[in-house]
Design an enzyme around this catalytic site. Structure first.
Site, mmCIF file in Angstrom:
data_model
loop_
_atom_site.group_PDB
_atom_site.id
_atom_site.type_symbol
_atom_site.label_atom_id
_atom_site.label_comp_id
_atom_site.label_asym_id
_atom_site.label_seq_id
_atom_site.Cartn_x
_atom_site.Cartn_y
_atom_site.Cartn_z
ATOM 1 N N ARG A 120 0.603 -20.849 -15.578
ATOM 2 C CA ARG A 120 1.398 -21.256 -17.057
ATOM 3 C C ARG A 120 2.648 -20.771 -17.371
ATOM 4 N NH1 ARG A 120 -1.800 -15.969 -16.572
ATOM 5 N NH2 ARG A 120 0.143 -14.956 -17.175
ATOM 6 N N HIS A 170 -2.138 -2.454 -16.090
ATOM 7 C CA HIS A 170 -2.311 -3.779 -15.830
ATOM 8 C C HIS A 170 -1.075 -4.741 -16.486
ATOM 9 C CE1 HIS A 170 -4.092 -2.650 -11.732
ATOM 10 N NE2 HIS A 170 -5.145 -2.685 -12.370
HETATM 11 C C1 MV4 Z 1 -3.220 -4.630 -4.909
HETATM 12 C C2 MV4 Z 1 -2.329 -3.877 -4.657
HETATM 13 C C3 MV4 Z 1 -2.207 -2.952 -3.881
HETATM 14 N N1 MV4 Z 1 -2.342 -3.842 -2.387
HETATM 15 N N2 MV4 Z 1 -3.146 -5.053 -3.803
HETATM 16 C C4 MV4 Z 1 -2.950 -5.256 -9.831
HETATM 17 C C5 MV4 Z 1 -2.969 -5.591 -10.460
HETATM 18 C C6 MV4 Z 1 -3.816 -7.244 -9.477
HETATM 19 N N3 MV4 Z 1 -2.838 -8.133 -9.783
HETATM 20 C C7 MV4 Z 1 -3.202 -7.005 -8.039
HETATM 21 N N4 MV4 Z 1 -3.009 -5.716 -8.114
HETATM 22 C C8 MV4 Z 1 -3.283 -4.611 -6.848
HETATM 23 N N5 MV4 Z 1 -3.056 -5.664 -5.922
HETATM 24 C C9 MV4 Z 1 -2.982 -4.740 -2.802
HETATM 25 N N6 MV4 Z 1 -3.240 -5.307 -1.398
HETATM 26 C C10 MV4 Z 1 -2.063 -2.631 -6.023
HETATM 27 C C11 MV4 Z 1 -1.827 -3.718 -7.010
HETATM 28 C C12 MV4 Z 1 -1.908 -3.245 -8.580
HETATM 29 C C13 MV4 Z 1 -0.355 -3.567 -9.745
HETATM 30 C C14 MV4 Z 1 0.010 -4.756 -9.169
HETATM 31 C C15 MV4 Z 1 0.999 -5.134 -9.162
HETATM 32 C C16 MV4 Z 1 1.772 -4.049 -10.495
HETATM 33 C C17 MV4 Z 1 0.961 -3.394 -10.837
HETATM 34 C C18 MV4 Z 1 -0.206 -2.735 -10.400
HETATM 35 C C19 MV4 Z 1 -0.267 -1.562 -10.834
HETATM 36 C C20 MV4 Z 1 -1.350 -0.982 -10.261
HETATM 37 C C21 MV4 Z 1 -2.504 -1.833 -9.185
#
Ligand code: MV4
Length: 503
Positions: free
Chosen positions: A292, A235
């Protein structure tokens, strides 16, 4: 009109904000912790106030001390940067109560977007697509199971007070539902003091694409296009670029309009970012809004030609935006890579310490936003990011070549940095092709682990040669003090000849 800005932050972003202040003829005030006395942001500012001991909870997070520092120095506004108090609605309220302008959005917008369940509800009402899932906190397991059976496994359990990946659980099997919910709840309670969680359908291999938006206090809101941020490790973003290699003009216009609608739903003013997750078919869903200025804002500045900090200050002054949506366009391609004081070949272990030598990359199309200098000691108390390298070129391929050139010229000794790792990313075929999603890092370990290439070996060899030369010089200076001039940099010739032989 704002005459003096206190920057409630440290490191590269504090310097970045002060640079725009200086261009606007606005004075800047640094606040610093006891270990940051010699930090660049303190040297750059017109005025500086020590606000407490090293731990951020005793310095950069102390709302009372920061406001006291603003009063002491006669600052009429506070810029929070990113992290620390930047998304703290109470702090924004305190500033306004004390007659100090908070350079950021309204406390209402921060609160609404900070609570992810409220944000989802608000987006649904505004007609912005969200990931299928719940719009209320999960109160009992029975309803949770019903909902999950309706949307179908896998799902994600997320903390309403979370964001950026904190307090998240992936559930693949029915038998894991109960433990995932109770685990997520207790984690959320411990981390945020709020155990509200919600459920979303899991999007399996998404892209992370975010839109920069800018609003004024007169109801004008524009977007400044997208940033592709899918290259992340735990992340933490590692590379950001704009335009996104997977975007089409049609989807860009639709997403941009939805990003503006999202911001309008909370009467947003200032700079903000709408995060979307996007699948391979370019279906997109609102994920969260960051209220931000973000770390990766410079790539947007370069491609759209707007100084975002200057715009934040203008908006805080009550001025209307000087441009309309149709005035904005993307020109060329920009890439940012974050440089961390970490050892990529030892599990990204933080590497604080004294900078012995630094040479920053320069030249056409290169921007370096940093704050460390020769002799500076990186403290262990804060984020290990030391700088950001931003390049621009007409095309993506040229931007990649330029980034390689800039990384090649970037030399730091005394600490370990992520620079070798960043070089490797630029050699990964899927990165070069622009075909990557949020699984990029895990899927390309073979390219990203410590390499045994001639380039990486010659860098090691040059360091050894320089060290041998240094020791030799020290010894001869002791026996023959006048030979200093004749010694020269003979190790360089050694290095060049050896690399010509491709050892
Ligand atoms: C998710 C997802 C898949 N499906 N939500 C990770 C950080 C947070 N901002 C939300 N994240 C995610 N939410 C659903 N419904 C996968 C991620 C996620 C991810 C998102 C953006 C960038 C990198 C990531 C790495 C792993 C999981």
């Amino acid at each position: 009109m704002i005459k003096k800005v206190l920057v409630a932050n440290r490191g590269e972003i504090a310097v970045r904000v002060m640079r725009s202040c200086r261009e606007l003829g606005i004075e800047s005030v640094a606040v610093y912790s006891e270990v940051d006395r010699k930090s660049m942001h303190v040297r750059y500012a017109d005025d500086a106030v020590c606000i407490g001991p090293a731990p951020s909870s005793e310095s950069y997070l102390r709302k009372d001390k920061i406001i006291e520092a603003a009063k002491l120095t006669g600052a009429d506004a506070i810029h929070p940067g990113y992290g620390f108090l930047s998304e703290n609605a109470d702090f924004a309220r305190m500033c306004e109560k004390e007659g100090i302008i908070f350079i950021g959005p309204s406390p209402y917008a921060i609160d609404t977007m900070g609570d992810k369940i409220t944000a989802r509800k608000t987006m649904i009402a505004a007609g912005v697509p969200v990931v299928p899932g719940t719009t209320e906190p999960i109160h009992d397991i029975k309803t949770a199971i019903d909902v999950i059976m309706k949307i179908g496994l896998p799902v994600m359990i997320k903390a309403s007070a979370g964001g950026g990946g904190k307090g998240m659980r992936l559930v693949k099997n029915e038998e894991d539902i109960i433990s995932a919910i109770s685990g997520a709840k207790s984690e959320a309670k411990a981390a945020f003091g709020d155990d509200a969680v919600y459920i979303e359908k899991y999007i399996s291999s998404p892209h992370h694409i975010e839109f920069q938006i800018l609003g004024d206090k007169h109801g004008n809101i524009v977007h400044l296009f997208e940033r592709e941020c899918s290259v992340q490790r735990r992340h933490q973003k590692v590379v950001e670029e704009t335009p996104s290699p997977i975007m089409t003009q049609e989807v860009r216009m639709k997403m941009g309009a939805d990003a503006v609608a999202a911001a309008r739903a909370v009467n947003y003013y200032g700079a903000g970012t709408i995060e979307f997750i996007v699948d391979d078919n370019l279906n997109y869903y609102f994920l969260e809004m960051n209220t931000r200025l973000q770390v990766e804002h410079p790539i947007t500045e370069r491609v759209v030609g707007v100084d975002l900090v200057k715009q934040q200050i203008n908006v805080a002054n009550g001025l209307p935006l000087a441009f309309k949506q149709e005035d904005l366009k993307q020109t060329g391609h920009a890439i940012e890579m974050r440089i961390y004081a970490e050892d990529p070949d030892n599990n990204f272990m933080p590497s604080p310490g004294v900078i012995k030598h630094i040479r920053e990359p320069l030249g056409l199309g290169v921007r370096h936003d940093g704050y460390v200098y020769k002799g500076y000691e990186i403290p262990m108390y804060y984020d290990p990011m030391i700088s950001k390298l931003i390049v621009w070129a007409e095309t993506r391929d040229e931007a990649i070549a330029r980034m390689k050139r800039a990384l090649f010229a970037y030399k730091i000794t005394g600490i370990k940095t992520s620079i070798p790792y960043l070089h490797r990313i630029l050699e990964v075929p899927d990165f070069i092709k622009g075909r990557y999603n949020t699984h990029f890092i895990e899927e390309n370990q073979q390219y990203l682990k410590k390499q045994n290439t001639s380039t990486e070996r010659s860098i090691d060899m040059a360091a050894i040669a320089a060290f041998v030369d240094y020791i030799t010089k020290l010894e001869s200076l002791q026996t023959e003090p006048n030979t200093k001039q004749q010694l020269g940099n003979n190790w360089k010739d050694f290095g060049r000849k050896r690399s010509a032989l491709r050892f």
